[in-house]
Design a protein around this motif. Structure first.
Motif: not given
Lengths: 281, 358
Positions: B227, B294-298, B300
């Motif tokens: 993450g 940066y989106e750590q779950h998606t 993207h």
């Protein structure tokens, strides 16, 4: 206190003599120095006693490691969180909380994001649903399930660091999402990076360590605890100091500024043009 | 016509019968519409309140000179404010005050003149309507003939058409004159390297350590927890003497760690990641903004400039927005001491398209 007053009262009688003597000694010690020192000592002792005695009461209630706190936290957890996170925090509809640490709980519950109001792109801030003490109990219960980041110490979050260093780190690591002045910004599909104004230092620190929701994790080997302190210092500085360039317009950058100048700037030019060309009455 | 409505003496209204007369002789193929627009003349003159009411006229007069006096006041205030609110060094608050008060003075000075003049013109100057006849643009045939004659005479006397060697050498000299500019402008670009070559390579080499921006601390693979997002520059960037920013602008990298099972490396790229740690160029392939949202779950990556989105779990392919190419991936490995190093340079040019790269 009574001692203090009696010394002050006896003062005027021998003040002149003291003053003369002090002048002869080229002002090394002010005539009132003795009194001041005595008063300071008394205040300090009294203050320290008051702080310690009241502190010991508070400590008894929220001692981090005490079994009682953890038990209380477990009860709160099973009543309020277990529907999604499972009875033993192993995860159910929501994610497992084993190993997320006290910092994560303190952030999510302390800012009101958890318990979540409704499903959506991301959990939103709302008034916290628990008292500070209950938040701590929940946090230490979850921390007892597995090792994770702890709630940061006060000296790291009180904004006493180097704002310039914090500003550089903030621009490199945070500003692309949170805006260079911490005003927040949009992400994809309804998600957004929230504004950082009015957020307490503890919660900012915990967000960096735990990476809530879609925010990446910034562990201590990426941004050291001292650097995190500097970032918090920078955010406090931005918040407390007015913009030297005039109106901030929410610090949102060219969008807000452009909108203002297009609507009001051009609007007033149009109005003046109409006035100039209109026939006089 | 409506001339009687105007008390003005210098009035010359367009006369429709006059216009018809001019066209009567040679209409040629011109179409003369039957419902030709007729000159309606002037609207009836409407006197202003300042024309009729001497009190209002006095008031307007007062307003105008007050505005001009305000302008003088503004100018004097601007000078005074410049002295009263000095710009002291290292104090941004003083600059702000100075700008604001000098600005108010200058604004008052200029707007006072402008508004005063317009108000004067509108309320006090004569309001009688009049017509200025538009003159034809071209000169009379005699003047045109004269100009041609002057040119012809100049040509004859100078011998411009006759002395062809002189004429051609002059044209040659004029053509050659801009050539130094071409060479001088080329000199602004790097001299000994081709621009295409420069754009195609970065500082990354085999074994260059990945270091933190801005401290330059090397990064161990074990430091990068799941993450995490690290903002990375190549080792040795801080020690560069020239072109530090140029090199950083090409070599900046975003380092992320995902669960290894979430990565779908393209064929041939299976060993470019290390235990879920991937490194991608931070320079958007659209117009070169730093892609670092940066989106750590998606998983993207979002570019803040034009909302291009890249999917980190699928080789940073474009999933939305104007970017045309995936972000270039930096192949990474771990050295003997556990630090992350580059396997090589990027295998394609980073950043936006340029000539010879589309």
């Amino acid at each position: 206190m009574s001692l203090d007053r009696s010394v002050t009262n006896s003062m005027p009688a021998n003040r002149k003599k003291l003053m003369n003597r002090s002048k002869r000694r080229t002002g090394r010690r002010h005539p009132l120095a003795t009194v001041a020192l005595l008063a300071l000592g008394l205040v300090f002792t009294g203050g320290a006693y008051a702080a310690l005695s009241s502190g010991s009461v508070a400590q008894a209630e929220a001692e981090p490691t005490s079994q009682e706190t953890i038990e209380e936290g477990k009860k709160l957890f099973q009543a309020n969180c277990a529907t999604c996170h499972g009875l033993d925090a192993q995860g159910n509809n929501g994610p497992s909380l084993i190993g997320v640490g006290a910092a994560s709980v303190d952030f999510q519950v302390g800012t009101g994001r958890m318990p979540m109001q409704m499903q959506g792109p991301q959990a939103q801030v709302k008034p916290p649903q628990f008292t500070d003490e209950q938040v701590k109990q929940l946090a230490y219960y979850v921390a007892s399930l597995g090792p994770g980041p702890d709630i940061p110490a006060d000296h790291l979050v009180n904004g006493g660091g180097d704002a310039a260093n914090g500003a550089e780190l903030f621009r490199i690591n945070c500003a692309m999402c949170h805006n260079v002045a911490g005003a927040g910004g949009a992400l994809t599909e309804g998600k957004f990076a929230p504004a950082l104004t009015g957020v307490s230092g503890v919660h900012i620190y915990e967000a960096m360590v735990t990476g809530p929701q879609n925010m990446p994790v910034f562990n201590d080997l990426n941004i050291s605890p001292e650097d995190k302190r500097d970032i918090i210092t920078y955010l406090k500085y931005v918040q407390d100091n007015r913009s030297p360039g005039g109106f901030e317009l929410g610090s949102l950058g060219p969008v807000a500024e452009g909108l203002l100048i297009w609507i009001f700037g051009l609007g007033s030019i149009v109005a003046i043009t109409v006035w100039i060309t209109a026939k006089s009455n | 016509m409506a001339q009687d409505d105007n008390s003005g003496v210098d009035l010359v209204a367009a006369d429709s019968s006059h216009a018809e007369q001019e066209f009567a002789g040679s209409t040629g193929t011109a179409v003369i519409p039957r419902d030709a627009f007729e000159n309606p003349g002037f609207e009836p003159h409407r006197p202003r309140v300042t024309d009729e009411n001497p009190k209002r006229e006095k008031r307007a007069q007062r307003t105008v000179y007050t505005l001009f006096y305000l302008s003088i006041l503004g100018s004097v205030w601007a000078i005074a404010a410049y002295m009263l609110f000095p710009m002291e060094s290292n104090d941004v608050g003083a600059v702000r005050l100075n700008n604001m008060f000098v600005g108010i003075g200058v604004t008052l000075a200029l707007l006072g003149i402008g508004f005063g003049a317009v108000h004067w013109g509108k309320s006090l100057m004569t309001s009688a309507e009049s017509i200025d006849i538009r003159h034809p643009i071209s000169s009379t045939p005699a003047t045109q003939q004269g100009a041609v004659e002057v040119m012809r005479q100049a040509d004859e006397e100078s011998g411009f058409s006759r002395r062809t060697v002189i004429r051609n050498s002059l044209i040659g000299a004029l053509l050659a004159f801009p050539l130094p500019a071409v060479v001088l402008f080329r000199g602004l670009a790097p001299q000994d390297q081709l621009p295409v070559e420069l754009l195609s390579h970065t500082m990354w080499r085999r074994g260059t350590r990945l270091t933190l921006d801005p401290s330059g601390t090397p990064i161990k693979a074990s430091d990068v927890t799941i993450g995490s997002a690290f903002h990375v520059v190549p080792e040795g960037l801080a020690e560069l003497e020239h072109g530090k920013l140029e090199e950083k602008a090409k070599a900046a990298v975003l380092l992320m760690r995902l669960e290894p099972s979430q990565l779908n490396p393209a064929p041939g790229r299976e060993d470019w990641a290390y235990d879920g740690i991937v490194a991608y160029s931070k320079i958007c392939t659209h117009v070169g903004c730093p892609v670092a949202l940066y989106e750590q779950h998606t998983h993207h990556l979002l570019c803040p400039c034009h909302q291009s989105q890249f999917d980190v779990s699928n080789n940073c392919e474009v999933i939305f927005g104007p970017a045309k190419r995936a972000l270039p991936q930096l192949p990474i490995a771990v050295d003997d001491e556990g630090y992350l190093v580059a396997q090589s340079d990027f295998n394609e040019p980073v950043g936006p398209s340029f000539w010879e790269r589309h």
